[in-house]
Design a protein around this motif. Structure first.
Motif, PDB file in Angstrom:
ATOM      1  N   ILE A 274       0.892  -1.480  -0.105  1.00 25.51           N
ATOM      2  CA  ILE A 274      -0.094   0.100  -0.029  1.00 25.51           C
ATOM      3  C   ILE A 274       1.072   1.203   0.061  1.00 25.51           C
ATOM      4  O   ILE A 274       0.737   2.152  -0.862  1.00 25.51           O
ATOM      5  N   VAL A 275       1.798   1.314   1.096  1.00 28.37           N
ATOM      6  CA  VAL A 275       2.743   2.308   1.159  1.00 28.37           C
ATOM      7  C   VAL A 275       3.489   2.487   0.031  1.00 28.37           C
ATOM      8  O   VAL A 275       3.862   3.787  -0.733  1.00 28.37           O
ATOM      9  N   GLY A 276       4.103   1.653  -0.767  1.00 29.10           N
ATOM     10  CA  GLY A 276       4.783   1.397  -1.888  1.00 29.10           C
ATOM     11  C   GLY A 276       4.388   2.090  -3.040  1.00 29.10           C
ATOM     12  O   GLY A 276       4.735   2.880  -3.888  1.00 29.10           O
ATOM     13  N   SER A 277       3.027   1.737  -3.099  1.00 29.85           N
ATOM     14  CA  SER A 277       2.343   2.346  -4.350  1.00 29.85           C
ATOM     15  C   SER A 277       2.050   3.838  -4.468  1.00 29.85           C
ATOM     16  O   SER A 277       2.048   4.358  -5.046  1.00 29.85           O
ATOM     17  N   LEU A 278       1.732   4.219  -2.945  1.00 27.46           N
ATOM     18  CA  LEU A 278       1.421   5.658  -2.651  1.00 27.46           C
ATOM     19  C   LEU A 278       2.815   6.493  -2.838  1.00 27.46           C
ATOM     20  O   LEU A 278       2.623   7.476  -3.580  1.00 27.46           O
ATOM     21  N   ILE A 279       4.031   5.650  -2.412  1.00 27.01           N
ATOM     22  CA  ILE A 279       5.253   6.588  -2.889  1.00 27.01           C
ATOM     23  C   ILE A 279       5.770   6.683  -4.391  1.00 27.01           C
ATOM     24  O   ILE A 279       6.071   7.814  -4.729  1.00 27.01           O
ATOM     25  N   GLU A 280       5.514   5.653  -5.051  1.00 30.09           N
ATOM     26  CA  GLU A 280       5.767   5.485  -6.154  1.00 30.09           C
ATOM     27  C   GLU A 280       5.013   6.415  -7.080  1.00 30.09           C
ATOM     28  O   GLU A 280       5.446   7.150  -8.279  1.00 30.09           O
ATOM     29  N   ASN A 281       3.788   6.652  -7.046  1.00 31.33           N
ATOM     30  CA  ASN A 281       2.740   7.571  -7.695  1.00 31.33           C
ATOM     31  C   ASN A 281       2.487   8.786  -6.912  1.00 31.33           C
ATOM     32  O   ASN A 281       1.498   9.688  -7.567  1.00 31.33           O
ATOM     33  N   TYR A 282       3.254   9.102  -5.938  1.00 27.60           N
ATOM     34  CA  TYR A 282       2.950  10.526  -5.368  1.00 27.60           C
ATOM     35  C   TYR A 282       3.294  11.582  -6.393  1.00 27.60           C
ATOM     36  O   TYR A 282       4.196  11.679  -7.222  1.00 27.60           O
TER      37      TYR A 282
ATOM     38  N   ALA B 168      15.700  16.356  -6.406  1.00 29.44           N
ATOM     39  CA  ALA B 168      14.471  17.096  -5.621  1.00 29.44           C
ATOM     40  C   ALA B 168      14.265  15.666  -4.524  1.00 29.44           C
ATOM     41  O   ALA B 168      14.647  14.692  -4.781  1.00 29.44           O
ATOM     42  N   TYR B 169      13.649  16.178  -3.402  1.00 26.94           N
ATOM     43  CA  TYR B 169      13.301  15.317  -2.515  1.00 26.94           C
ATOM     44  C   TYR B 169      11.874  15.617  -1.778  1.00 26.94           C
ATOM     45  O   TYR B 169      11.493  16.808  -1.729  1.00 26.94           O
TER      46      TYR B 169
ATOM     47  N   GLU C 127      13.308   6.597  -4.221  1.00 27.53           N
ATOM     48  CA  GLU C 127      13.976   6.502  -5.725  1.00 27.53           C
ATOM     49  C   GLU C 127      13.165   6.152  -6.802  1.00 27.53           C
ATOM     50  O   GLU C 127      13.308   6.027  -7.911  1.00 27.53           O
ATOM     51  N   LYS C 128      11.864   5.556  -6.211  1.00 27.32           N
ATOM     52  CA  LYS C 128      10.878   4.770  -7.416  1.00 27.32           C
ATOM     53  C   LYS C 128      10.182   5.693  -7.799  1.00 27.32           C
ATOM     54  O   LYS C 128       9.220   5.434  -8.434  1.00 27.32           O
ATOM     55  N   ASN C 129       9.989   7.043  -7.145  1.00 26.28           N
ATOM     56  CA  ASN C 129       9.028   7.904  -7.645  1.00 26.28           C
ATOM     57  C   ASN C 129       9.025   8.498  -8.831  1.00 26.28           C
ATOM     58  O   ASN C 129      10.274   8.818  -9.273  1.00 26.28           O
ATOM     59  N   LYS C 130       7.891   8.558  -9.756  1.00 25.59           N
ATOM     60  CA  LYS C 130       8.410   8.700 -11.103  1.00 25.59           C
ATOM     61  C   LYS C 130       8.760  10.367 -11.196  1.00 25.59           C
ATOM     62  O   LYS C 130       9.482  10.528 -12.411  1.00 25.59           O
ATOM     63  N   ILE C 131       8.330  11.110 -10.535  1.00 24.20           N
ATOM     64  CA  ILE C 131       8.493  12.572 -10.528  1.00 24.20           C
ATOM     65  C   ILE C 131       9.952  12.858 -10.306  1.00 24.20           C
ATOM     66  O   ILE C 131      10.914  13.393 -11.014  1.00 24.20           O
ATOM     67  N   LEU C 132      10.501  12.250  -9.326  1.00 25.06           N
ATOM     68  CA  LEU C 132      11.879  12.430  -8.803  1.00 25.06           C
ATOM     69  C   LEU C 132      12.856  11.647  -9.799  1.00 25.06           C
ATOM     70  O   LEU C 132      14.004  12.282  -9.816  1.00 25.06           O
ATOM     71  N   ILE C 133      12.484  10.605 -10.296  1.00 24.75           N
ATOM     72  CA  ILE C 133      13.172  10.026 -11.475  1.00 24.75           C
ATOM     73  C   ILE C 133      13.441  10.840 -12.829  1.00 24.75           C
ATOM     74  O   ILE C 133      14.585  10.930 -13.045  1.00 24.75           O
TER      75      ILE C 133
END
Length: 248
Positions: A103-111, A156-157, A144-150
């Motif tokens: 749940i949290v992994g999906s949230l972070i990845e698509n934040y 950015a963080y 590091e899996k977040n699409k925007i940060l990639i």
């Protein structure tokens, strides 16, 4: 009276789970239908407990065996349900942990700070990271899996992860590194908390485990005493001897 108060507490806890928008519970409630189902079950159990307390008082005062028997049966059902729920949580803790991670992994990845549809959920996660002083689920590397940060080459963080006093006024979204050494960076270059939120949640549970177990044990003991007293009172109620009633 105690069971009416206990029922009100359980009922209120279920309503709080559904209404809460500013804690880790809210993240799970918005993402996991099983927690919503659990909240509705708590509301039902709370209402049943309040009704049961009223029936028990009525049966004791008026010496009505059927009400005392119903009171005993409901108490036994609730006690068995509590024990079963505890066993399920204990034996399924690894599965629950994996579900939380997913749940949290999906949230972070698509934040995405610009996504208004998930704004409440994302704001809640930002609140959790600020309050627990953590970053990501297992650590800042999760971001590091977040699409925007990639797309930003990790220069950015997440602001809610920051351990810098300069970012305290920023509640959500992404903050840019002041002076990135290269055009790319890693989570190790971010001024963020090292602890993952999973460790923070586990630490809170361990610190409060004694209190949680004490409350659960106390409630179970009181329920058991209620069962013993109700069945004893039920046995001591003498049935009317209708053979002694004068015949007309």
């Amino acid at each position: 009276l105690f069971f009416q108060i206990l029922g009100a507490v359980i009922l209120g806890f279920g309503i709080w789970i559904l209404a809460d928008k500013t804690s880790f519970i809210a993240v799970l409630q918005m993402s996991s239908p099983s927690l919503k189902t659990g909240a509705y079950i708590l509301i039902g159990v709370g209402a049943l407990t309040m009704l049961m307390g009223f029936l028990g008082c009525l049966g004791a005062v008026n010496e009505i065996r059927c009400l005392l028997g119903l009171y005993f049966a409901c108490l036994m059902l609730i006690l068995i349900t509590q024990v079963a729920a505890g066993l399920v949580i204990y034996f399924q803790k690894e599965s629950l942990k994996e579900e939380l991670s997913s749940i949290v992994g999906s949230l972070i990845e698509n934040y995405d700070p610009l996504n208004d549809d998930k704004r409440n959920l994302q704001d809640t996660w930002d609140y959790v990271q600020r309050q627990v002083a953590c970053c990501g689920w297992t650590g800042a590397k999760d971001w590091e899996k977040n699409k925007i940060l990639i797309n930003k080459s990790m220069t950015a963080y997440p602001c809610s992860c920051s351990n810098s006093s300069e970012d305290l006024e920023v509640d959500s979204g992404f903050c840019n590194l002041d002076d990135p050494v290269n055009s790319t960076a890693t989570y190790a270059d971010w001024p963020v908390h090292e602890q993952g939120c999973m460790d923070g949640v586990e630490k809170w549970l361990k610190d409060n485990l004694g209190v949680i177990l004490g409350v659960c044990t106390g409630v179970a003991v009181i329920e058991l005493l209620g069962m013993i007293l109700s069945i004893s009172l039920c046995k001591n109620i003498h049935s009317e001897d209708y053979t002694k009633v004068p015949k007309s």
